[in-house]
Motif scaffolding. Sequence first.
Motif, PDB file in Angstrom:
ATOM      1  N   SER A   1       0.835  -1.186   0.000  1.00  0.00           N
ATOM      2  CA  SER A   1       0.000   0.000   0.000  1.00  0.00           C
ATOM      3  C   SER A   1       0.878   1.247   0.000  1.00  0.00           C
ATOM      4  O   SER A   1       0.523   2.262  -0.584  1.00  0.00           O
ATOM      5  CB  SER A   1      -0.995  -0.015   1.157  1.00  0.00           C
ATOM      6  N   SER A   2       2.063   1.178   0.617  1.00  0.00           N
ATOM      7  CA  SER A   2       2.917   2.368   0.561  1.00  0.00           C
ATOM      8  C   SER A   2       3.531   2.526  -0.827  1.00  0.00           C
ATOM      9  O   SER A   2       3.768   3.646  -1.281  1.00  0.00           O
ATOM     10  CB  SER A   2       3.977   2.368   1.662  1.00  0.00           C
TER      11      SER A   2
ATOM     12  N   TYR B   1      -9.514   2.768  -1.518  1.00  0.00           N
ATOM     13  CA  TYR B   1      -8.140   3.156  -1.192  1.00  0.00           C
ATOM     14  C   TYR B   1      -7.536   4.011  -2.301  1.00  0.00           C
ATOM     15  O   TYR B   1      -6.928   5.054  -2.044  1.00  0.00           O
ATOM     16  CB  TYR B   1      -7.297   1.898  -0.966  1.00  0.00           C
TER      17      TYR B   1
ATOM     18  N   CYS C   1      -5.631   8.495  -6.900  1.00  0.00           N
ATOM     19  CA  CYS C   1      -5.479   7.831  -8.194  1.00  0.00           C
ATOM     20  C   CYS C   1      -6.646   8.257  -9.095  1.00  0.00           C
ATOM     21  O   CYS C   1      -7.769   8.426  -8.637  1.00  0.00           O
ATOM     22  CB  CYS C   1      -5.486   6.323  -7.990  1.00  0.00           C
TER      23      CYS C   1
ATOM     24  N   GLN D   1      -9.140   7.469  -2.385  1.00  0.00           N
ATOM     25  CA  GLN D   1      -8.695   8.266  -1.234  1.00  0.00           C
ATOM     26  C   GLN D   1      -7.290   8.808  -1.398  1.00  0.00           C
ATOM     27  O   GLN D   1      -6.953   9.863  -0.892  1.00  0.00           O
ATOM     28  CB  GLN D   1      -8.745   7.421   0.045  1.00  0.00           C
ATOM     29  N   HIS D   2      -6.458   8.057  -2.122  1.00  0.00           N
ATOM     30  CA  HIS D   2      -5.075   8.495  -2.265  1.00  0.00           C
ATOM     31  C   HIS D   2      -4.800   9.218  -3.576  1.00  0.00           C
ATOM     32  O   HIS D   2      -3.652   9.453  -3.931  1.00  0.00           O
ATOM     33  CB  HIS D   2      -4.127   7.322  -2.028  1.00  0.00           C
TER      34      HIS D   2
ATOM     35  N   ARG E   1       0.844   4.262  -2.847  1.00  0.00           N
ATOM     36  CA  ARG E   1       0.816   5.699  -2.518  1.00  0.00           C
ATOM     37  C   ARG E   1       1.995   6.444  -3.129  1.00  0.00           C
ATOM     38  O   ARG E   1       1.852   7.541  -3.656  1.00  0.00           O
ATOM     39  CB  ARG E   1       0.819   5.901  -0.999  1.00  0.00           C
TER      40      ARG E   1
ATOM     41  N   GLN F   1       1.914   9.552  -5.790  1.00  0.00           N
ATOM     42  CA  GLN F   1       2.606  10.829  -5.524  1.00  0.00           C
ATOM     43  C   GLN F   1       3.604  11.166  -6.621  1.00  0.00           C
ATOM     44  O   GLN F   1       3.727  12.319  -7.022  1.00  0.00           O
ATOM     45  CB  GLN F   1       3.309  10.774  -4.168  1.00  0.00           C
TER      46      GLN F   1
END
Length: 278
Positions: A216-217, A246, A252, A249-250, A220, A224
């Motif tokens: 998941s990192s 997910y 994409c 929220q981040h 992210r 970014q």
Amino acid sequence: LAKTRGNRYQFYVASVDNEIRERKRLERELSEALAMDQLQLVYQPQIDFRTGQVAGAEALLRWEHPEQGWISPEIFIPLAEKSDLIIAIGEWVLDRACAQLKVWHGMGFPELRMAVNLSAVQLKQTDLTDLVVRTLSKHQLPPQTLELEMTETGIMEDLQAAATALKAIKKSGVLLALDDFGTGYSSLSYLKQLPFDKIKIDKSFVQEITDSHDDSSIVRAIIQLGESLELQVIAEGVETAAHETYLIQHGCQEGQGYYYCKPVPDPLFIEYLRKSNQ
Ligand code: C2E
Ligand code: CA
Ligand code: CA
Ligand code: CA
């Protein structure tokens, strides 16, 4: 060598021999399948997270072998790449995908985009830009509705050659996407030098989003990276609502995967398109 333990060596030779013969046979059959129009394209929707609508489709190749049934592109594409048959197959895919897109445009979806996979071997083809330009004009398509996907590994094999080819193709106005992002070489500096519009997060990371801290990192970080390089980011292999949540929220922008729709033949794609873009 014959004296090594009985028949073992001979058995080994026979099986390697069989394997080579089998590969040659499959290669010949693939070339016949292309000539006889036995290859097919299926299409998988790409969803714009802001609107929830279908923004595009990825064209994926299928081969139904007369005796062996469906053969995966993971098997026959590498085979085609070894024999240069990929050049002819690639041309066929591009032509069929563009013809299909034109039909969808005419059905009231004039902004729909088609993503087509390009092999690294095709990138080395000297007249690739020509082919793209000719095919677009043959089907009277605006260039920005065609997107070409290439894998990171394919690009890195010969970065200089790829950079030159990509810059030439980019001038035709088509979009370029970097496929399977994150699975290849970890050097990111090259990304800035290549004219990509979009990166595609590999499904192996997406699938672990909800239970692996590492992946998941990574997801992210890729999102970014896309933001700071001003690249669009699409996630492939979206299989659950949790994946989607997910990703949204981040930050994409787009998603593609079984959660929305499997790769399907044209009539089913249209059905899906009509339902979600009404
Ligand atoms: P790819 O370009 O990375 O395509 C994505 C693969 O993920 C496709 O497999 C697709 O069916 C599958 N997929 C889609 N959604 C999901 C999901 O939610 N979960 C999982 N687990 N998988 C999902 P497919 O169709 O078997 O294609 C395999 C590979 O074959 C492609 O990987 C691409 O590298 C190659 N390929 C397919 N068509 C073409 C083509 O026309 N030209 C070239 N050069 N390569 C192609
Ligand atoms: Ca792809
Ligand atoms: Ca991919
Ligand atoms: Ca892949």
